[in-house]
Design a protein around this motif. Sequence first.
Motif, PDB file in Angstrom:
ATOM      1  N   ALA A 350       0.826  -1.204   0.000  1.00 23.02           N
ATOM      2  CA  ALA A 350       0.000   0.000   0.000  1.00 23.02           C
ATOM      3  C   ALA A 350       0.865   1.261   0.000  1.00 23.02           C
ATOM      4  CB  ALA A 350      -0.922   0.000   1.219  1.00 23.02           C
ATOM      5  N   SER A 351       1.928   1.245   0.778  1.00 26.66           N
ATOM      6  CA  SER A 351       2.816   2.412   0.845  1.00 26.66           C
ATOM      7  C   SER A 351       3.452   2.676  -0.515  1.00 26.66           C
ATOM      8  CB  SER A 351       3.907   2.189   1.897  1.00 26.66           C
ATOM      9  OG  SER A 351       3.352   2.077   3.194  1.00 26.66           O
ATOM     10  N   ALA A 352       3.872   1.598  -1.182  1.00 23.39           N
ATOM     11  CA  ALA A 352       4.505   1.753  -2.497  1.00 23.39           C
ATOM     12  C   ALA A 352       3.516   2.304  -3.523  1.00 23.39           C
ATOM     13  CB  ALA A 352       5.067   0.406  -2.964  1.00 23.39           C
ATOM     14  N   VAL A 353       2.287   1.777  -3.510  1.00 24.63           N
ATOM     15  CA  VAL A 353       1.283   2.255  -4.460  1.00 24.63           C
ATOM     16  C   VAL A 353       0.911   3.704  -4.172  1.00 24.63           C
ATOM     17  CG1 VAL A 353      -1.097   1.937  -5.261  1.00 24.63           C
ATOM     18  CG2 VAL A 353       0.374  -0.062  -4.904  1.00 24.63           C
ATOM     19  N   ALA A 354       0.776   4.044  -2.892  1.00 23.33           N
ATOM     20  CA  ALA A 354       0.453   5.425  -2.521  1.00 23.33           C
ATOM     21  C   ALA A 354       1.551   6.380  -2.984  1.00 23.33           C
ATOM     22  CB  ALA A 354       0.251   5.529  -1.018  1.00 23.33           C
TER      23      ALA A 354
END
Length: 359
Positions: A350-354
């Motif tokens: 999620a952090s990478a996509v955000a």
Amino acid sequence: MIKKEKKPMSEPLRAISLFSGAGGMDVGFENAGIKVVFANELVADAAETYRANHPDCIMVNDDINNVIDSLGKYEGIDLVFGGPPCQGFSVAGKMDPDDDRSKLIFTFLDVVERVKPRAFVMENVKALGELSKWKDVRERYLKKASDLGYSCHYFVLNATDYGVPQKRERVFFIGIRGDSFDEKRLHQLITHHKTKAAPIRDILLPLGKAGSEENPRTCVAKINFCARPVMRKSPYAGMYFNGQGRPIDIDGYANTLPASMGGNKTPFIDEDYLYGEADDNFIENYHKGLMDGTITPEYKEAPSRLRRITIREAAKIQTFPDDYIFCGKPAAIYKQIGNAVPCKMAEAVASAVAEYLQA
């Protein structure tokens, strides 16, 4: 080429959660700063667990097919994410392409079609991303995503690389609206969030022994030796105890926690070795004795120092927060935990996509 959209950093990304279960994936996305505004789960006790821990999110406990038509109001939201049931693709299951659960990955895309998010993240078993048996399914999935206007790539990740003390490999299909998806850049962002997991010993020790107030004993299924063990090189593989609950390596990582936990399929540990009351590792010594022939296999009960992991321990291995509330009977809770996407693994993705969307 469609220009990639950028959202002001001051505004949190908003998301819809599908096949939410107990909310493990949602914990990860929320920890990454993403606001989950709507969730859907079919199983009632899992939905109850979700509501108990995510009171600000709308949770609809219903079949996803009954929900799709109501999601138009979320059109243009930042993210849709979820982990459709994987039993139809899992090597631990029947691997039946006609299993109704196998079709739910396309139902996930039906929601994407209706909602038109900026991006989506779908989690499933490693087999869906790697086995040639599922090549046609993968290609159909990628084509449908493309037809909907998304550039989609998939990544097979191991939970132990992302702070989870469990050898759980999963595939994540990530789609970005438009045709400018930089797969290499996203992979770099995911890799940037790698965190080596602590060993099981460090994870479980703070809980205290099973039967304490902080760590209630929740599985009393007996552990017996097999009269005809199926041996493997590793003490933590093969089948030399009854049931399918295998021993956990205290000094390493657990194998994938199954949704079938709760009875004799619940993994177990050597509690005396964990808490330093024994210098030797009973599991490894017994395995060595079987391998070198100094121990003759016999069906009998194992010593009490071997015992099944508790609900609290299973939740810790899945990296749920310590104060997470689980609803339902013990068997249902074990299933919720086993079905969950490990929280820290989800947080890394999620952090990478955000970060990709906010760049």
